[in-house]
Design an enzyme around this catalytic site. Structure first.
Site, PDB file in Angstrom:
ATOM      1  N   ASN A 164      -2.650  -9.877  11.557  1.00  0.00           N
ATOM      2  CA  ASN A 164      -3.801  -9.243  12.221  1.00  0.00           C
ATOM      3  C   ASN A 164      -4.632 -10.276  12.985  1.00  0.00           C
ATOM      4  O   ASN A 164      -5.241  -9.958  14.001  1.00  0.00           O
ATOM      5  CB  ASN A 164      -4.616  -8.387  11.243  1.00  0.00           C
ATOM      6  N   GLU A 209       0.843  -1.206   0.000  1.00  0.00           N
ATOM      7  CA  GLU A 209       0.000   0.000   0.000  1.00  0.00           C
ATOM      8  C   GLU A 209       0.876   1.252   0.000  1.00  0.00           C
ATOM      9  O   GLU A 209       0.613   2.221  -0.737  1.00  0.00           O
ATOM     10  CB  GLU A 209      -0.910   0.009   1.238  1.00  0.00           C
TER      11      GLU A 209
END
Ligand code: F3S
Length: 306
Positions: A247, A151
């Site tokens: 995560n 990203e």
């Protein structure tokens, strides 16, 4: 006693057990949108409404099952710029995933006449626009994030030589705004908010002419807060996600602190029936790359079988 958790979906089974599935379990808005887009493109190609073959630039999500399913449906993952350059001209569709890409990648595809299906998350797209505008106005831009995260690489690709990525305090301390430039600061969407604030503080102390845009997306934080709340109210907690998903590991740690009987599974096959068979209330959450069908399967088994 049954546990009812406010704001989340609760289901009672005849034995009186309550199973609570976190609303935020699994895909965030941007990932769900991107995965749906791939399936829509497959359909469009089948119906002759879009140009095949279909490629994704990078795996659409970090979930082997989903990537395998897409491969079986004819979707190929391309990993490098060279892969894009090697595509036959004017043929096929490349899907850009939620992380987004640099301007340079759009240019390669346009030059080669390859159709683009852009599934960049709108929150990431917004950062591209900010960086593009500030770079065009002659400002220096700092992106707070991990330099090698796809990203961040994409965001950086909308800036210019005055666009820098900063990840830690030492880098922030050493950074000097080029003479006569204003500074614009943005963030990677998944960066830790407190750390972002600390780094921004460093720039403010230097007295720069600075505009700070907090571009952190709160999907991750919301998922963690909900998981923490549910785990504190149930007898057993199940966290679903890939073993290497950072995560999901974080979600597990959070839940384990609240509930001793927390289980980390990838699919329903990993769930030992004995672990939940005698408890009255069970909570379920899942990491960002866990598809709905896996969550649903675990949910059904916990409700009916175990
Ligand atoms: Fe997901 Fe988009 Fe936020 S991809 S984490 S909703 S920035």
């Amino acid at each position: 006693m049954n546990a009812q958790v406010k704001g989340a979906a609760s289901f009672e089974i005849p034995e009186g057990r309550t199973v609570t599935v976190a609303k935020t379990a699994g895909f965030c808005f941007g990932v769900e949108r991107a995965v749906n887009q791939v399936y829509e493109q497959i359909k469009a190609v089948k119906e002759g409404k879009a140009e095949g073959p279909i490629y994704t630039y990078g795996p659409i999500i970090h979930n082997e099952e989903v990537v395998r399913d897409l491969e079986e449906k004819g979707v190929t993952v391309l990993d490098t710029e060279e892969d894009l350059k090697a595509l036959p001209e004017g043929k096929g569709t490349v899907i850009i995933r939620s992380h987004g890409v640099s301007r340079h990648i759009y240019d390669i595809l346009k030059e080669r006449g390859i159709r683009i299906a852009d599934a960049t998350c709108p929150f990431v797209k917004k950062i591209h626009r900010i960086v593009d505008e500030h770079a065009a106005a002659g400002d220096a831009v700092v992106i707070i994030g991990s330099p090698f995260h796809p990203e961040v690489e994409g965001i950086r690709g909308w800036g210019n030589t005055y666009t820098t990525v900063i990840e830690n305090e030492a880098e922030a301390q050493n950074y000097v705004v080029p003479e006569g430039k204003k500074l614009c600061v943005v963030s990677q969407t998944t960066f830790n908010y407190n750390k972002f604030q600390d780094l921004v503080e460093k720039f403010l102390k230097k007295g720069y002419d600075i505009s700070v845009l907090n571009t952190i997306c709160n999907a991750t934080q919301e998922r963690q807060s909900e998981a923490r709340r549910i785990a504190s109210e149930v007898d057993a907690m199940i966290v679903i996600g890939g073993k290497s998903s950072s995560n999901t590991q974080k979600l597990y740690e959070i839940c384990r602190r609240e509930c001793e009987n927390t289980y980390y599974i990838q699919t329903v096959d990993d769930l030992e029936p004995e672990s939940v068979s005698s408890v009255r209330s069970v909570g379920i959450t899942a990491g960002a790359s866990t598809p709905k069908n896996i969550i649903k399967e675990v949910h059904t088994n916990v409700r009916i079988k175990f």
